[in-house]
Scaffold this motif. Sequence first.
Motif, PDB file in Angstrom:
ATOM      1  N   HIS A 112       0.738  -1.280   0.047  1.00  0.00           N
ATOM      2  CA  HIS A 112       0.068  -0.108   0.039  1.00  0.00           C
ATOM      3  C   HIS A 112       1.003   1.275  -0.206  1.00  0.00           C
ATOM      4  O   HIS A 112       1.970   1.262   0.544  1.00  0.00           O
ATOM      5  CB  HIS A 112      -0.861   0.271   1.223  1.00  0.00           C
ATOM      6  CG  HIS A 112      -1.887  -1.005   1.573  1.00  0.00           C
ATOM      7  ND1 HIS A 112      -3.096  -1.045   1.183  1.00  0.00           N
ATOM      8  CD2 HIS A 112      -1.184  -2.334   2.106  1.00  0.00           C
ATOM      9  CE1 HIS A 112      -3.508  -2.273   1.490  1.00  0.00           C
ATOM     10  NE2 HIS A 112      -2.491  -3.097   2.135  1.00  0.00           N
ATOM     11  N   PRO A 123      -0.099   4.613   0.978  1.00  0.00           N
ATOM     12  CA  PRO A 123      -0.954   5.652   1.556  1.00  0.00           C
ATOM     13  C   PRO A 123      -0.732   7.249   1.265  1.00  0.00           C
ATOM     14  O   PRO A 123       0.412   7.717   1.044  1.00  0.00           O
ATOM     15  CB  PRO A 123      -0.756   5.497   3.046  1.00  0.00           C
ATOM     16  CG  PRO A 123      -0.023   4.193   3.593  1.00  0.00           C
ATOM     17  CD  PRO A 123       0.623   3.999   2.181  1.00  0.00           C
ATOM     18  N   ARG A 139      -7.797   6.370   0.736  1.00  0.00           N
ATOM     19  CA  ARG A 139      -7.014   6.227   1.856  1.00  0.00           C
ATOM     20  C   ARG A 139      -5.745   5.488   1.483  1.00  0.00           C
ATOM     21  O   ARG A 139      -4.692   5.857   2.178  1.00  0.00           O
ATOM     22  CB  ARG A 139      -7.702   5.184   2.696  1.00  0.00           C
ATOM     23  CG  ARG A 139      -7.190   4.786   3.853  1.00  0.00           C
ATOM     24  CD  ARG A 139      -7.708   3.810   4.910  1.00  0.00           C
ATOM     25  NE  ARG A 139      -8.428   3.071   4.038  1.00  0.00           N
ATOM     26  CZ  ARG A 139      -9.514   2.279   4.379  1.00  0.00           C
ATOM     27  NH1 ARG A 139      -9.696   2.059   5.822  1.00  0.00           N
ATOM     28  NH2 ARG A 139     -10.244   1.549   3.870  1.00  0.00           N
ATOM     29  N   SER A 140      -5.731   4.769   0.427  1.00  0.00           N
ATOM     30  CA  SER A 140      -4.269   3.898  -0.192  1.00  0.00           C
ATOM     31  C   SER A 140      -4.803   3.577  -1.489  1.00  0.00           C
ATOM     32  O   SER A 140      -5.915   3.376  -2.043  1.00  0.00           O
ATOM     33  CB  SER A 140      -4.160   3.052   0.906  1.00  0.00           C
ATOM     34  OG  SER A 140      -2.921   2.539   0.611  1.00  0.00           O
TER      35      SER A 140
END
Length: 120
Positions: free
Chosen positions: A97, A99, A106-107
Amino acid sequence: MDRVFIEGLELRARIGAWEWERQLQQRLRLDLELGTDTRAAAASDALEDAVSYSAVAECLCERAATTDYRLLEALAEDLAAHLREHFPVRWLRLTLHKPGAVAGARSVGVCIERGEVATP
């Protein structure tokens, strides 16, 4: 096949397609599932018979910190290959991920699977 996992491991890596992104290490988050046989560890109750979560986490953090990629896909592939070289895993699913990379999300990230899942 049994699976052990690590969720939400924070990594630091030099990553990004844009030059301004590459000026410092960025925070990434990793989720990992490892396909392995846990029967020996269950029978012995001994750490040396298990895949050590802390050793895997340390390996990933160290590897990520020394890499320099533009794409998450390249870093994910590198980390997966590194894990398969150093730990007794037959299969893995690695989700990486990034972010904050896309406004309003969010990511964002990539999920790869390597190896073969054994059938029962």
